[in-house]
Design an enzyme around this catalytic site. Structure first.
Site, PDB file in Angstrom:
ATOM      1  NE  ARG A 124     -71.586 -26.884   7.246  1.00 36.98           N
ATOM      2  CZ  ARG A 124     -70.997 -28.072   7.117  1.00 36.98           C
ATOM      3  NH1 ARG A 124     -71.570 -29.156   7.608  1.00 36.98           N
ATOM      4  NH2 ARG A 124     -69.852 -28.165   6.500  1.00 36.98           N
ATOM      5  CE  LYS A 146     -82.072  -8.297  15.739  1.00 36.87           C
ATOM      6  NZ  LYS A 146     -82.006  -6.842  16.011  1.00 36.87           N
ATOM      7  CD  GLU A 188     -83.943  -2.653  25.970  1.00 33.64           C
ATOM      8  OE1 GLU A 188     -84.762  -2.232  25.135  1.00 33.64           O
ATOM      9  OE2 GLU A 188     -82.721  -2.749  25.742  1.00 33.64           O
ATOM     10  CE  LYS A 230     -87.196  -9.182  20.746  1.00 33.96           C
ATOM     11  NZ  LYS A 230     -85.842  -8.783  20.985  1.00 33.96           N
ATOM     12  CD  GLU A 240     -83.777  -4.789  13.231  1.00 31.29           C
ATOM     13  OE1 GLU A 240     -83.413  -5.595  14.097  1.00 31.29           O
ATOM     14  OE2 GLU A 240     -83.399  -3.616  13.193  1.00 31.29           O
ATOM     15  NE  ARG A 246     -86.003  -8.773  16.045  1.00 30.08           N
ATOM     16  CZ  ARG A 246     -85.526  -9.984  16.215  1.00 30.08           C
ATOM     17  NH1 ARG A 246     -85.750 -10.932  15.349  1.00 30.08           N
ATOM     18  NH2 ARG A 246     -84.804 -10.276  17.289  1.00 30.08           N
ATOM     19  CG  ASN A 250     -83.530  -1.128  16.393  1.00 25.78           C
ATOM     20  OD1 ASN A 250     -83.072  -1.869  17.265  1.00 25.78           O
ATOM     21  ND2 ASN A 250     -83.611  -1.479  15.125  1.00 25.78           N
ATOM     22  CG  HIS A 253     -81.985   0.507  21.164  1.00 26.08           C
ATOM     23  ND1 HIS A 253     -83.172   0.702  21.847  1.00 26.08           N
ATOM     24  CD2 HIS A 253     -81.407  -0.584  21.728  1.00 26.08           C
ATOM     25  CE1 HIS A 253     -83.295  -0.252  22.764  1.00 26.08           C
ATOM     26  NE2 HIS A 253     -82.235  -1.040  22.713  1.00 26.08           N
ATOM     27  CG  HIS A 257     -76.723   1.002  19.788  1.00 23.82           C
ATOM     28  ND1 HIS A 257     -77.573   0.616  18.775  1.00 23.82           N
ATOM     29  CD2 HIS A 257     -76.888   0.090  20.777  1.00 23.82           C
ATOM     30  CE1 HIS A 257     -78.226  -0.482  19.135  1.00 23.82           C
ATOM     31  NE2 HIS A 257     -77.829  -0.816  20.356  1.00 23.82           N
ATOM     32  CG  HIS A 270     -78.359  -1.904  26.325  1.00 24.20           C
ATOM     33  ND1 HIS A 270     -77.979  -1.254  25.166  1.00 24.20           N
ATOM     34  CD2 HIS A 270     -79.596  -2.410  26.087  1.00 24.20           C
ATOM     35  CE1 HIS A 270     -78.947  -1.373  24.267  1.00 24.20           C
ATOM     36  NE2 HIS A 270     -79.939  -2.076  24.794  1.00 24.20           N
TER      37      HIS A 270
HETATM   38  N1  LIG Z   1     -79.955 -10.740  21.154  1.00 24.09           N
HETATM   39  C1  LIG Z   1     -80.714  -9.682  21.368  1.00 24.09           C
HETATM   40  O1  LIG Z   1     -81.765  -9.512  20.745  1.00 24.09           O
HETATM   41  C2  LIG Z   1     -80.298  -8.700  22.404  1.00 24.09           C
HETATM   42  C3  LIG Z   1     -81.206  -7.736  22.851  1.00 24.09           C
HETATM   43  C4  LIG Z   1     -80.826  -6.876  23.873  1.00 24.09           C
HETATM   44  C5  LIG Z   1     -79.555  -6.975  24.415  1.00 24.09           C
HETATM   45  N2  LIG Z   1     -78.684  -7.916  23.947  1.00 24.09           N
HETATM   46  C6  LIG Z   1     -77.335  -8.047  24.537  1.00 24.09           C
HETATM   47  O2  LIG Z   1     -77.479  -8.391  25.896  1.00 24.09           O
HETATM   48  C7  LIG Z   1     -76.316  -7.951  26.618  1.00 24.09           C
HETATM   49  C8  LIG Z   1     -76.755  -7.290  27.897  1.00 24.09           C
HETATM   50  O3  LIG Z   1     -77.502  -8.200  28.640  1.00 24.09           O
HETATM   51  P1  LIG Z   1     -77.632  -8.107  30.219  1.00 24.09           P
HETATM   52  O4  LIG Z   1     -77.977  -6.737  30.596  1.00 24.09           O
HETATM   53  O5  LIG Z   1     -78.503  -9.216  30.627  1.00 24.09           O
HETATM   54  O6  LIG Z   1     -76.119  -8.282  30.700  1.00 24.09           O
HETATM   55  P2  LIG Z   1     -75.313  -9.498  31.392  1.00 24.09           P
HETATM   56  O7  LIG Z   1     -75.609 -10.783  30.748  1.00 24.09           O
HETATM   57  O8  LIG Z   1     -73.888  -9.074  31.409  1.00 24.09           O
HETATM   58  O9  LIG Z   1     -75.870  -9.501  32.883  1.00 24.09           O
HETATM   59  C9  LIG Z   1     -75.632  -8.390  33.712  1.00 24.09           C
HETATM   60  C10 LIG Z   1     -74.922  -8.785  35.023  1.00 24.09           C
HETATM   61  O10 LIG Z   1     -75.855  -9.420  35.879  1.00 24.09           O
HETATM   62  C11 LIG Z   1     -75.374 -10.676  36.354  1.00 24.09           C
HETATM   63  N3  LIG Z   1     -76.547 -11.509  36.514  1.00 24.09           N
HETATM   64  C12 LIG Z   1     -77.322 -12.023  35.516  1.00 24.09           C
HETATM   65  N4  LIG Z   1     -78.399 -12.624  36.031  1.00 24.09           N
HETATM   66  C13 LIG Z   1     -78.314 -12.518  37.376  1.00 24.09           C
HETATM   67  C14 LIG Z   1     -79.152 -12.929  38.451  1.00 24.09           C
HETATM   68  N5  LIG Z   1     -80.332 -13.526  38.237  1.00 24.09           N
HETATM   69  N6  LIG Z   1     -78.736 -12.668  39.708  1.00 24.09           N
HETATM   70  C15 LIG Z   1     -77.579 -12.007  39.929  1.00 24.09           C
HETATM   71  N7  LIG Z   1     -76.762 -11.568  38.953  1.00 24.09           N
HETATM   72  C16 LIG Z   1     -77.135 -11.814  37.689  1.00 24.09           C
HETATM   73  C17 LIG Z   1     -74.391 -11.114  35.292  1.00 24.09           C
HETATM   74  O11 LIG Z   1     -73.421 -11.987  35.827  1.00 24.09           O
HETATM   75  C18 LIG Z   1     -73.779  -9.788  34.851  1.00 24.09           C
HETATM   76  O12 LIG Z   1     -72.750  -9.434  35.736  1.00 24.09           O
HETATM   77  C19 LIG Z   1     -75.567  -7.024  25.674  1.00 24.09           C
HETATM   78  O13 LIG Z   1     -74.429  -7.686  25.201  1.00 24.09           O
HETATM   79  C20 LIG Z   1     -76.549  -6.782  24.543  1.00 24.09           C
HETATM   80  O14 LIG Z   1     -75.906  -6.568  23.304  1.00 24.09           O
HETATM   81  C21 LIG Z   1     -79.040  -8.764  22.972  1.00 24.09           C
HETATM   82 ZN   LIG Z   2     -81.839  -2.657  24.025  1.00 28.68          ZN
END
Ligand SMILES: NC(=O)c1ccc[n+]([C@@H]2O[C@H](COP(=O)([O-])OP(=O)(O)OC[C@H]3O[C@@H](n4cnc5c(N)ncnc54)[C@H](O)[C@@H]3O)[C@@H](O)[C@H]2O)c1
Ligand SMILES: [Zn+2]
Length: 369
Positions: A124, A146, A188, A230, A240, A246, A250, A253, A257, A270
């Site tokens: 939990r 999130k 972003e 942020k 949100e 917050r 978006n 977005h 999306h 993304h």
């Molecule tokens: N929780 C939130 O508020 C929030 C906000 C924005 C996005 N997200 C989520 O985040 C995800 C996208 O995140 P992302 O773009 O970081 O993708 P990711 O975590 O898949 O990373 C992208 C790629 O880069 C590689 N990588 C990461 N760090 C590295 C480094 N320092 N050196 C070399 N390679 C590296 C990873 O292995 C992966 O292949 C989505 O699922 C999205 O929904 C969440």
């Molecule tokens: Zn985003």
């Protein structure tokens, strides 16, 4: 601008301690001890990030006197699914992790969302520390609590709010990030500037060249500046609220999306989709929200200078419209809601826009009639 900040959320006891500093990864152990009372830390990472940074993370944790273990998931969005979440729960139970211990999410947004959700739900809820290693994760996903996994029906459909006890941001880890991911993450930063902070926008404009080229000092400063923006936004609106501050984040977005869904999540990254979405939202903002054309032109120029795409890959308009209709953030019984901007640094509350204007803006952004 690098340094430490403490995030507090009105009405909750949650506190997140954030530390942004080049080279901070070497101090992960001391940081984890300071923000949690953990005796054991389980590091969750993906195969690619682990190859670069897991050794350093584990050494630092052990040097600080913690018992440390590493759990790896495959790199990529496909790891953000319930099956892997359940696998993590079982591994944590096998390690006899208690509520006094901690999870460390070492990686991009995928690892952060997955490990954060595991921390939110195992026993939990146990403390967790984020160690974001992508631009997206450092400026966006690691801050605000999130967490989620994807379902076959859509992205992020199961999740929880669970604030990390600490977030340790080492911008130097971005040195190994592929250039395409770096530029996508910068979308972003531009978004935060355009939607909520004109000073961040202007700073990004004047450093766009060095940021796109991957200059380490500029990247570190961009991360620290955007992360503060942020942090300010999420502290004022942790969960949100409809129309809350917050939701301004978006911006871009709604279209992003829809593009991602219409491309089966195998299309643009993304951040690339966000850049296209910002251009669409910018055009709609000029048409319906009084955004001056000159401000839209500044946004276009910044996205261009960051090396971000102007148009989406050929995508049938009906598929985009269908995806828009399914957007998680749509209002009850109505269409997608659009965050628009009235000037640089100021987004309006999400609103409905006439279908005719939306279709025409999507066609101009590369959708196929
Ligand atoms: N929780 C939130 O508020 C929030 C906000 C924005 C996005 N997200 C989520 O985040 C995800 C996208 O995140 P992302 O773009 O970081 O993708 P990711 O975590 O898949 O990373 C992208 C790629 O880069 C590689 N990588 C990461 N760090 C590295 C480094 N320092 N050196 C070399 N390679 C590296 C990873 O292995 C992966 O292949 C989505 O699922 C999205 O929904 C969440
Ligand atoms: Zn985003």
């Amino acid at each position: 601008v690098t340094g430490r900040l403490i995030l507090r959320f009105p009405g909750t006891p949650a506190v997140s301690r954030v530390w942004v500093e080049r080279g901070a990864l070497a101090e992960l152990g001391a940081f984890t001890r300071a923000v949690t009372r953990a005796r054991t830390a389980v590091v969750v990472s993906d195969s690619r990030v682990a190859r670069w940074y897991a050794g350093r993370a584990l050494r630092s944790l052990r040097r600080a006197g913690l018992r440390a273990a590493l759990l790896r998931v495959p790199a990529g969005e496909r790891s953000k699914r319930p099956e892997l979440l359940a696998a993590l729960w079982n591994r944590l139970a096998a390690l006899k992790l208690t509520r006094a211990d901690a999870l460390v999410a070492l990686g991009g947004g995928v690892v952060g969302d997955l490990a954060g959700f595991a921390a939110a739900t195992y026993l939990r809820g146990i403390p967790w520390v984020g160690v974001p290693t992508t631009v997206i994760a450092q400026v966006d996903s690691s801050i605000g609590g999130k967490t989620a996994v994807d379902l076959p029906a859509g992205k992020n459909l199961a999740g929880a709010f669970h604030q990390p006890a600490g977030v340790l941001v080492d911008p130097d880890t971005l040195g190994t990030l592929p250039a395409r991911h770096r530029r996508a993450g910068l979308a972003e930063v531009a978004k935060m500037g355009m939607a909520v902070d004109s000073r961040l926008f202007a700073w990004t404009e004047s450093h766009a060249g060095s940021l796109a080229a991957g200059d380490r000092a500029s990247l570190a400063e961009a991360v620290a500046r955007a992360l503060r923006v942020k942090a300010r936004v999420v502290q004022g609106d942790e969960h949100e609220r409809p129309g809350g501050l917050r939701s301004a984040l978006n911006y871009g977005h709604t279209t992003a999306h829809a593009i991602e869904a219409a491309c089966g999540y195998r299309g643009p990254l993304h951040g690339e989709a966000v850049a296209i979405g910002m251009r669409v939202a910018g055009a709609l903002s000029v048409e319906t929200a009084g955004l001056p054309e000159a401000a839209r032109a500044r946004q276009e120029a910044l996205l261009d200078a960051l090396g971000l795409p102007a148009r989406m890959p050929s995508t049938p308009l009906p598929r985009l419209l269908e995806a828009l209709g399914r957007d998680k953030k749509r209002g009850p019984g109505s269409g997608a809601r659009w965050v628009l901007t009235t000037r640089v640094g100021h987004a309006s509350v999400p609103r409905l826009i006439s279908g005719r204007l939306v279709r025409s803006a999507l066609l101009r952004a590369g959708a196929e009639a």
